[in-house]
Scaffold this active site. Structure first.
Site, PDB file in Angstrom:
ATOM      1  N   ILE A   1       0.883  -1.165   0.000  1.00  0.00           N
ATOM      2  CA  ILE A   1       0.000   0.000   0.000  1.00  0.00           C
ATOM      3  C   ILE A   1       0.919   1.212   0.000  1.00  0.00           C
ATOM      4  CG2 ILE A   1      -0.222  -0.120   2.532  1.00  0.00           C
ATOM      5  CD1 ILE A   1      -2.963   1.211   2.259  1.00  0.00           C
ATOM      6  N   SER A   2       0.720   2.104  -0.934  1.00  0.00           N
ATOM      7  CA  SER A   2       1.653   3.210  -1.139  1.00  0.00           C
ATOM      8  C   SER A   2       1.691   4.162   0.054  1.00  0.00           C
ATOM      9  CB  SER A   2       1.278   3.998  -2.393  1.00  0.00           C
ATOM     10  OG  SER A   2       1.451   3.218  -3.548  1.00  0.00           O
TER      11      SER A   2
END
Length: 221
Positions: free
Chosen positions: A68-69
């Site tokens: 997840i960025s």
């Protein structure tokens, strides 16, 4: 039992506000983008063991060799995608992943078309958005390098994996004046870049060092 703010500090308003303050300090100026991030519960998109870290400004693993960025990168890519516009009609996202970036986009875009090649991630995101009753996100389990030609043109394209060369199919699906945002380059030498379509030309700009997983072809079931 459903978690509440009193039971779980990681979803407290204070934790979210600290994150938003951090994004402002790092240069994010678009208040609509900051609002969309504040309204997207990041703890819903990470594994149970990592929920206490959900509002750190860091990328986190989500399984299947994906992440997840970092919230700052999500905010920056979204800000660049919007440009001077307050809202877009249709955006194509390549790499649904956890669904967090998708959730942020859904609050700023009329219709979000998102493609995920990893079957379990696709099914997890589809289930979450269905349960939340979010009806402006359209998901597809497919190879994202081909885009979604039957839904073109898109006002924006956002790619959440890095490649030395952006697939031409994605450029072809941009509308006039549309913007493509993507990490560009090989591992260890990636730059966040934008391409804006002006007639038959593309204005290209690179502006931030980033680290993303590689853009991969094919589909995993």
């Amino acid at each position: 039992m459903t978690a509440t703010i009193s039971q779980t500090g990681f979803i407290s308003k204070r934790a979210k506000q600290r994150l938003i303050d951090t994004l402002r300090q790092k240069g994010i100026q678009n208040e609509a983008v900051l609002g969309a991030i504040a309204d997207s519960p990041r703890h819903d998109f990470v594994e149970e063991a990592l929920k206490s870290r959900a509002y750190e400004d860091k990328a986190l693993p989500i399984g299947y060799r994906q992440t997840i960025s970092q919230p700052y990168v999500v905010a920056l890519m979204t800000e660049q995608l919007l440009g001077k516009q307050s809202r877009l009609r249709a955006v194509l996202e390549i790499g649904t992943g956890s669904g967090f970036q998708t959730s942020v986009l859904s609050k700023l875009v009329d219709r979000v078309y998102t493609i995920e090649r990893v079957g379990p991630l696709f099914r997890r995101a589809r289930k979450y958005f269905s349960e939340q009753g979010i009806d402006n996100i359209f998901l597809r389990h497919a190879d994202g390098t081909a885009g979604w030609p039957t839904r073109r043109p898109f006002d924006g394209v956002i790619v959440t994996a890095a490649t030395p060369q952006i697939p031409q199919a994605l450029f072809a699906q941009l509308s006039e004046g549309g913007t493509l945002v993507a990490p560009e380059g090989a591992e260890g030498k990636q730059k966040l870049s934008t391409w804006k379509k002006i007639g038959r030309q593309f204005q290209h700009q690179s502006f931030e060092d980033v680290t993303f997983v590689p853009l991969v072809t094919g589909v995993e079931h």
